[in-house]
Each structure stands twice: as structure tokens, then as C-alpha cells.
Design a protein around this motif. Structure first.
Motif, PDB file in Angstrom:
ATOM      1  N   GLY A  85      29.270  70.943  27.258  1.00  0.00           N
ATOM      2  CA  GLY A  85      29.023  69.588  26.801  1.00  0.00           C
ATOM      3  C   GLY A  85      30.249  68.839  26.310  1.00  0.00           C
ATOM      4  N   TYR A  86      31.443  69.407  26.505  1.00  0.00           N
ATOM      5  CA  TYR A  86      32.665  68.758  26.059  1.00  0.00           C
ATOM      6  C   TYR A  86      33.150  67.765  27.114  1.00  0.00           C
ATOM      7  N   VAL A  87      33.595  66.586  26.678  1.00  0.00           N
ATOM      8  CA  VAL A  87      34.002  65.520  27.597  1.00  0.00           C
ATOM      9  C   VAL A  87      35.508  65.273  27.475  1.00  0.00           C
ATOM     10  N   THR A  88      36.175  65.227  28.635  1.00  0.00           N
ATOM     11  CA  THR A  88      37.585  64.855  28.704  1.00  0.00           C
ATOM     12  C   THR A  88      37.702  63.646  29.617  1.00  0.00           C
ATOM     13  N   ASP A 142      51.110  69.000  30.491  1.00  0.00           N
ATOM     14  CA  ASP A 142      51.936  68.719  29.326  1.00  0.00           C
ATOM     15  C   ASP A 142      50.990  68.145  28.269  1.00  0.00           C
ATOM     16  N   VAL A 143      50.698  68.932  27.249  1.00  0.00           N
ATOM     17  CA  VAL A 143      49.619  68.609  26.315  1.00  0.00           C
ATOM     18  C   VAL A 143      50.111  68.600  24.873  1.00  0.00           C
ATOM     19  N   THR A 144      49.623  67.641  24.110  1.00  0.00           N
ATOM     20  CA  THR A 144      49.845  67.580  22.666  1.00  0.00           C
ATOM     21  C   THR A 144      48.492  67.734  21.990  1.00  0.00           C
ATOM     22  N   THR A 145      48.406  68.653  21.050  1.00  0.00           N
ATOM     23  CA  THR A 145      47.145  68.852  20.333  1.00  0.00           C
ATOM     24  C   THR A 145      46.990  67.786  19.256  1.00  0.00           C
ATOM     25  N   LYS A 146      45.749  67.450  18.971  1.00  0.00           N
ATOM     26  CA  LYS A 146      45.447  66.484  17.923  1.00  0.00           C
ATOM     27  C   LYS A 146      45.157  67.183  16.596  1.00  0.00           C
ATOM     28  N   LYS A 147      44.950  68.487  16.668  1.00  0.00           N
ATOM     29  CA  LYS A 147      44.619  69.258  15.480  1.00  0.00           C
ATOM     30  C   LYS A 147      45.688  70.322  15.267  1.00  0.00           C
ATOM     31  N   LEU A 148      46.320  70.293  14.105  1.00  0.00           N
ATOM     32  CA  LEU A 148      47.410  71.209  13.798  1.00  0.00           C
ATOM     33  C   LEU A 148      47.020  72.673  13.961  1.00  0.00           C
ATOM     34  N   ILE A 149      45.806  73.008  13.615  1.00  0.00           N
ATOM     35  CA  ILE A 149      45.355  74.396  13.679  1.00  0.00           C
ATOM     36  C   ILE A 149      45.349  74.944  15.117  1.00  0.00           C
ATOM     37  N   MET A 150      45.264  74.049  16.079  1.00  0.00           N
ATOM     38  CA  MET A 150      45.212  74.466  17.486  1.00  0.00           C
ATOM     39  C   MET A 150      46.603  74.669  18.093  1.00  0.00           C
ATOM     40  N   LYS A 151      47.632  74.146  17.449  1.00  0.00           N
ATOM     41  CA  LYS A 151      48.976  74.158  18.010  1.00  0.00           C
ATOM     42  C   LYS A 151      49.452  75.543  18.453  1.00  0.00           C
ATOM     43  N   PRO A 152      49.262  76.608  17.665  1.00  0.00           N
ATOM     44  CA  PRO A 152      49.756  77.923  18.110  1.00  0.00           C
ATOM     45  C   PRO A 152      49.017  78.485  19.333  1.00  0.00           C
ATOM     46  N   PHE A 153      47.840  77.968  19.622  1.00  0.00           N
ATOM     47  CA  PHE A 153      47.001  78.546  20.676  1.00  0.00           C
ATOM     48  C   PHE A 153      46.974  77.744  21.974  1.00  0.00           C
ATOM     49  N   VAL A 154      47.496  76.527  21.958  1.00  0.00           N
ATOM     50  CA  VAL A 154      47.338  75.635  23.103  1.00  0.00           C
ATOM     51  C   VAL A 154      48.030  76.181  24.360  1.00  0.00           C
ATOM     52  N   GLY A 155      49.177  76.802  24.231  1.00  0.00           N
ATOM     53  CA  GLY A 155      49.877  77.356  25.390  1.00  0.00           C
ATOM     54  C   GLY A 155      49.067  78.432  26.087  1.00  0.00           C
ATOM     55  N   MET A 156      48.523  79.358  25.304  1.00  0.00           N
ATOM     56  CA  MET A 156      47.686  80.422  25.871  1.00  0.00           C
ATOM     57  C   MET A 156      46.426  79.842  26.509  1.00  0.00           C
ATOM     58  N   TYR A 157      45.837  78.857  25.861  1.00  0.00           N
ATOM     59  CA  TYR A 157      44.635  78.222  26.382  1.00  0.00           C
ATOM     60  C   TYR A 157      44.907  77.563  27.731  1.00  0.00           C
ATOM     61  N   LEU A 158      46.016  76.836  27.833  1.00  0.00           N
ATOM     62  CA  LEU A 158      46.367  76.178  29.094  1.00  0.00           C
ATOM     63  C   LEU A 158      46.546  77.193  30.217  1.00  0.00           C
ATOM     64  N   GLU A 209      48.498  62.804  39.976  1.00  0.00           N
ATOM     65  CA  GLU A 209      48.766  62.863  38.541  1.00  0.00           C
ATOM     66  C   GLU A 209      47.727  62.064  37.766  1.00  0.00           C
ATOM     67  N   PHE A 210      47.516  62.507  36.521  1.00  0.00           N
ATOM     68  CA  PHE A 210      46.657  61.730  35.638  1.00  0.00           C
ATOM     69  C   PHE A 210      46.981  62.014  34.181  1.00  0.00           C
ATOM     70  N   ASP A 211      46.637  61.040  33.334  1.00  0.00           N
ATOM     71  CA  ASP A 211      46.656  61.221  31.887  1.00  0.00           C
ATOM     72  C   ASP A 211      45.281  61.720  31.492  1.00  0.00           C
ATOM     73  N   MET A 212      45.223  62.514  30.431  1.00  0.00           N
ATOM     74  CA  MET A 212      43.941  63.062  29.989  1.00  0.00           C
ATOM     75  C   MET A 212      43.875  63.052  28.473  1.00  0.00           C
ATOM     76  N   GLU A 213      42.626  62.964  27.970  1.00  0.00           N
ATOM     77  CA  GLU A 213      42.446  62.942  26.528  1.00  0.00           C
ATOM     78  C   GLU A 213      41.021  63.345  26.166  1.00  0.00           C
ATOM     79  N   ASN A 214      40.931  64.121  25.092  1.00  0.00           N
ATOM     80  CA  ASN A 214      39.636  64.427  24.484  1.00  0.00           C
ATOM     81  C   ASN A 214      39.844  64.538  22.974  1.00  0.00           C
ATOM     82  N   GLY A 215      38.859  65.025  22.269  1.00  0.00           N
ATOM     83  CA  GLY A 215      38.951  65.102  20.816  1.00  0.00           C
ATOM     84  C   GLY A 215      40.002  66.057  20.294  1.00  0.00           C
ATOM     85  N   ASN A 216      40.432  66.998  21.136  1.00  0.00           N
ATOM     86  CA  ASN A 216      41.401  68.011  20.706  1.00  0.00           C
ATOM     87  C   ASN A 216      42.827  67.784  21.196  1.00  0.00           C
TER      88      ASN A 216
END
Length: 134
Positions: free
Chosen positions: A52-55, A99-115, A69-76
Motif C-alpha cells: 500500500g505504499y505510494v511513490t 541516487d536517493v536522499t532519505t527524509k528520515k535520519l533514522i533511515m540513512k544508515p540503511f538506505v544503501g542496503m535497501y537500494l 530517467e525519472f525523479d521519484m519521491e515518497n514519504g521516506n
């Protein structure tokens, strides 16, 4: 900010790979998606995951059989995705970069692995869809 690139090759025509990757109608091969909603034809769309998550996506380049190419954005997060395509001697080569920037600091250490995990699943789904359509 996190940047992740994945490369793959497929023994098939570039047209087949391009069509699957860029189609906003044929997404049933994607194991993570419930639906795609086109909000502005040929320019903007939304992907809805099975959870149910929307990007939201805004297409910024569409050079047939070469570059998507595209720009993308969601809540995170927010970011940019680049897909490069080439073909040689019966093999299609792809290189996808996020190439992603997290919106939540807590997610920053995990975003690379997630991608990397998401990209690997996408390539697996794409490979299975191409093999099923031989």
C-alpha cells in the motif's frame, strides 16, 4: 544521500527489455507492485506497492532504447533514477542507477542496503519475465 548502480545483461532484443522496463501498463511481472496509476500521460505516474505504499514519479528523459530517467519521491525518500540501455550481438546491456536522499535520519544508515536489495529483486523479476516471453 545514497547512490546504487546495478548492471545486467540479457540474451534478447533490446526492444523487449525496453518495453518491459518503460511500460506503465504491463507491470504484472513486478513482484512488488499492486498497481501503477498514470497521473499525467507520458510524464507522471505513481507506483503502489502490495503493502500500500505510494511513490510518485516524474519522467525526465525518454530516449528510446538508450536512456530512461525519472525523479521519484515518497514519504521516506526523494531521488533520481537513470536507466542506460545498449545492445550488441544479441545481448542487451542495462545499467540502472538510483541516487536517493532519505527524509528520515533514522533511515540513512540503511538506505544503501535497501537500494541494492530492491535493485536485485527488480533484475530478478525482469529476467524471469523475459525468459517467460521467449
Amino acid at each position: 544521500m545514497a547512490v546504487s548502480t546495478i548492471k545486467a545483461e540479457f540474451k534478447c532484443e533490446i526492444e523487449k527489455v525496453w518495453e518491459l522496463v518503460t511500460s506503465l501498463d504491463n507491470y504484472s511481472w513486478r513482484s512488488d507492485l499492486d498497481k501503477i496509476v498514470v497521473t499525467v500521460p507520458e510524464k507522471e505516474f505513481e507506483e503502489h506497492t502490495k503493502d500500500g505504499y505510494v511513490t510518485k514519479f516524474k519522467i525526465t528523459a525518454f530516449d528510446e532504447y538508450k536512456n530512461y530517467e525519472f525523479d521519484m519521491e515518497n514519504g521516506n525518500m526523494q531521488g533520481h533514477w537513470t536507466g542506460k540501455f545498449s545492445y550488441n550481438d544479441g545481448v542487451t546491456f542495462i545499467e540502472f542507477t538510483e541516487d536517493v536522499t532519505t527524509k528520515k535520519l533514522i533511515m540513512k544508515p540503511f538506505v544503501g542496503m535497501y537500494l541494492k536489495k530492491q535493485q536485485a529483486k527488480y533484475i530478478q523479476d525482469l529476467r524471469e519475465a523475459l525468459e517467460a516471453n521467449r
